[in-house]
Scaffold this motif. Structure first.
Motif, PDB file in Angstrom:
ATOM      1  N   THR A   1       0.749  -1.315   0.071  1.00  0.00           N
ATOM      2  CA  THR A   1       0.159   0.079   0.102  1.00  0.00           C
ATOM      3  C   THR A   1       0.798   1.248  -0.025  1.00  0.00           C
ATOM      4  N   SER A   2       2.038   1.116   0.159  1.00  0.00           N
ATOM      5  CA  SER A   2       3.153   2.278   0.133  1.00  0.00           C
ATOM      6  C   SER A   2       2.882   3.122  -1.105  1.00  0.00           C
ATOM      7  N   VAL A   3       2.815   2.408  -2.209  1.00  0.00           N
ATOM      8  CA  VAL A   3       3.033   2.876  -3.350  1.00  0.00           C
ATOM      9  C   VAL A   3       1.690   3.924  -3.580  1.00  0.00           C
TER      10      VAL A   3
ATOM     11  N   VAL B   1      13.947  -0.216  -5.147  1.00  0.00           N
ATOM     12  CA  VAL B   1      13.254   0.595  -6.151  1.00  0.00           C
ATOM     13  C   VAL B   1      12.389   1.776  -4.923  1.00  0.00           C
ATOM     14  N   ALA B   2      12.294   2.879  -5.453  1.00  0.00           N
ATOM     15  CA  ALA B   2      11.524   3.952  -4.874  1.00  0.00           C
ATOM     16  C   ALA B   2       9.943   3.649  -4.907  1.00  0.00           C
ATOM     17  N   VAL B   3       9.119   4.282  -4.321  1.00  0.00           N
ATOM     18  CA  VAL B   3       7.796   4.220  -4.452  1.00  0.00           C
ATOM     19  C   VAL B   3       7.080   4.741  -5.579  1.00  0.00           C
ATOM     20  N   ASN B   4       7.841   5.689  -6.361  1.00  0.00           N
ATOM     21  CA  ASN B   4       7.494   6.081  -7.560  1.00  0.00           C
ATOM     22  C   ASN B   4       8.133   5.251  -8.657  1.00  0.00           C
ATOM     23  N   GLY B   5       8.731   4.249  -8.375  1.00  0.00           N
ATOM     24  CA  GLY B   5       9.262   3.218  -9.492  1.00  0.00           C
ATOM     25  C   GLY B   5      10.562   3.691 -10.142  1.00  0.00           C
ATOM     26  N   VAL B   6      11.444   4.332  -9.395  1.00  0.00           N
ATOM     27  CA  VAL B   6      12.645   4.676  -9.725  1.00  0.00           C
ATOM     28  C   VAL B   6      13.372   3.614  -8.941  1.00  0.00           C
ATOM     29  N   PRO B   7      14.396   3.061  -9.876  1.00  0.00           N
ATOM     30  CA  PRO B   7      15.445   2.262  -9.208  1.00  0.00           C
ATOM     31  C   PRO B   7      16.502   3.099  -8.199  1.00  0.00           C
TER      32      PRO B   7
ATOM     33  N   ALA C   1       9.016  15.268  -1.850  1.00  0.00           N
ATOM     34  CA  ALA C   1       8.087  16.351  -1.703  1.00  0.00           C
ATOM     35  C   ALA C   1       6.855  16.178  -2.513  1.00  0.00           C
ATOM     36  N   GLN C   2       6.560  15.111  -3.482  1.00  0.00           N
ATOM     37  CA  GLN C   2       5.476  14.906  -4.109  1.00  0.00           C
ATOM     38  C   GLN C   2       4.515  13.770  -3.498  1.00  0.00           C
ATOM     39  N   MET C   3       5.139  13.118  -2.415  1.00  0.00           N
ATOM     40  CA  MET C   3       4.429  12.226  -1.878  1.00  0.00           C
ATOM     41  C   MET C   3       3.166  12.626  -0.928  1.00  0.00           C
ATOM     42  N   GLU C   4       2.148  12.033  -1.142  1.00  0.00           N
ATOM     43  CA  GLU C   4       0.790  12.599  -0.489  1.00  0.00           C
ATOM     44  C   GLU C   4       1.002  12.092   1.122  1.00  0.00           C
ATOM     45  N   ASN C   5       1.832  11.245   1.443  1.00  0.00           N
ATOM     46  CA  ASN C   5       2.009  10.772   2.701  1.00  0.00           C
ATOM     47  C   ASN C   5       3.208  11.067   3.303  1.00  0.00           C
ATOM     48  N   ALA C   6       3.995  12.085   2.728  1.00  0.00           N
ATOM     49  CA  ALA C   6       5.169  12.498   3.263  1.00  0.00           C
ATOM     50  C   ALA C   6       5.448  12.525   4.802  1.00  0.00           C
ATOM     51  N   GLY C   7       6.388  12.154   5.307  1.00  0.00           N
ATOM     52  CA  GLY C   7       6.448  12.010   6.625  1.00  0.00           C
ATOM     53  C   GLY C   7       7.312  10.982   7.287  1.00  0.00           C
ATOM     54  N   ASN C   8       7.572  11.059   8.534  1.00  0.00           N
ATOM     55  CA  ASN C   8       8.479  10.071   9.020  1.00  0.00           C
ATOM     56  C   ASN C   8       8.446   8.666   8.831  1.00  0.00           C
ATOM     57  N   ASP C   9       7.060   8.375   8.842  1.00  0.00           N
ATOM     58  CA  ASP C   9       6.469   6.929   8.873  1.00  0.00           C
ATOM     59  C   ASP C   9       6.145   6.560   7.717  1.00  0.00           C
TER      60      ASP C   9
END
Length: 291
Positions: A2-4, A75-81, A135-143
């Motif tokens: 669900t992280s993605v 891989v990052a949650v935006n699909g970038v290795p 900066a683009q993540m909707e859930n940006a935060g420590n968790d």
């Protein structure tokens, strides 16, 4: 995974389950600024990749020996290795315990302001904390999980998921740590190695992990050789792209203008290039190249 979805990238990244793995699939091309700020350019450019399938074990198990490879470790949650901090496969198991300053992509100014660059396969990837993606993540935060290592363990930012700072010296050789609350996980860090630099979990055969296919010439079928970083670096590197898919990387070296310009050729995964590079002594070259 669900992280993605929580991060807001479900429209460009898909997650499917296959046996005991989740497969994170993307074209590896992020929707944020690219290449700006690079000085030590390898004269490679970012291109979308064919379907990049990143296998993430659903039940990760810590191993006995850290492992690394000359390609992505996660891989990052935006699909970038996500790679280690070195630029060209210099990291080996025997190198994990000392900082390779001469191969540090940050110190040698090979990275853009977002923590990534285009590698030898003209593929965009991260070598440190992906600040523009975060900066683009909707859930940006420590968790928020910012990525997944190929051994199945999550990658977080500089702090613990509860917001407390990571205690100095607690991260292991792979930039990870474990506790009873959150289990094992990797972190980014301000100091080297900046992000995951090896895998502490069991991964099986490293050769089965994904790699981005390099470009080949449509005329000859030959693989494109990577460029050579100009001595001393370049100035004023600017990368631009338009809605039609045309892209241009322009820069100066010793007072002269150089560029790499390319646009879709009409054939799937193929692009028409016009280049004037330091690697080719300023000779203008054209051709069609495909992923």
């Amino acid at each position: 995974m669900t992280s993605v979805e929580k991060a807001g990238f479900a429209d460009t990244v898909t997650v499917t389950c296959e046996d005991d793995r989740a497969i994170i699939s993307s074209d590896t091309y992020p929707a944020h600024e690219l290449m700006t700020g690079i000085v030590g350019t390898n004269e490679q450019v970012p291109l979308p990749a064919k379907k990049y399938d990143a296998p993430i074990p659903l039940k990760p198990v810590l191993g006995d020996t850290p492992q690394t490879r000359d390609a992505a470790l996660g891989v990052a949650v935006n699909g970038v290795p996500i790679f280690d901090y070195t630029g060209g496969g210099e990291m080996t198991e025997k190198d994990l315990h000392h900082h390779q300053t001469e191969h540090d992509t940050l110190l040698t100014q090979q990275l853009d302001i977002c923590g990534g660059h285009a590698g030898r396969g003209d593929d965009y990837h991260y070598h440190m904390k992906p600040v523009c993606m975060i900066a683009q993540m909707e859930n940006a935060g420590n968790d928020a999980i910012i990525g997944w290592a190929f051994d199945g363990f999550p990658i977080y930012g500089d702090n613990n998921p509860d917001g407390t700072p990571v205690v100095e010296g607690m991260l292991d050789v792979c930039n990870g740590q474990t506790d009873q609350t959150y289990g094992y996980r990797y972190h980014t860090s301000e100091d080297a190695p900046y992000i995951i630099q090896c895998l502490m979990g069991e991964v099986g055969d490293l050769r089965e992990l994904p790699r981005t296919a390099p470009l080949t010439s449509a005329a000859t079928g030959q693989t494109v050789e990577p460029g050579q970083p100009p001595a001393g670096g370049v100035e004023n590197l600017i990368f631009t792209q338009d809605k039609n898919g045309s892209r241009s990387m322009d820069y100066r070296y010793h007072g002269e203008d150089y560029y790499i310009r390319y646009s879709p050729s009409g054939t799937e995964d193929c692009y028409n290039f016009e280049t004037k590079t330091v690697t080719n002594d300023g000779e203008i070259r054209t051709g069609e190249f495909c992923r």
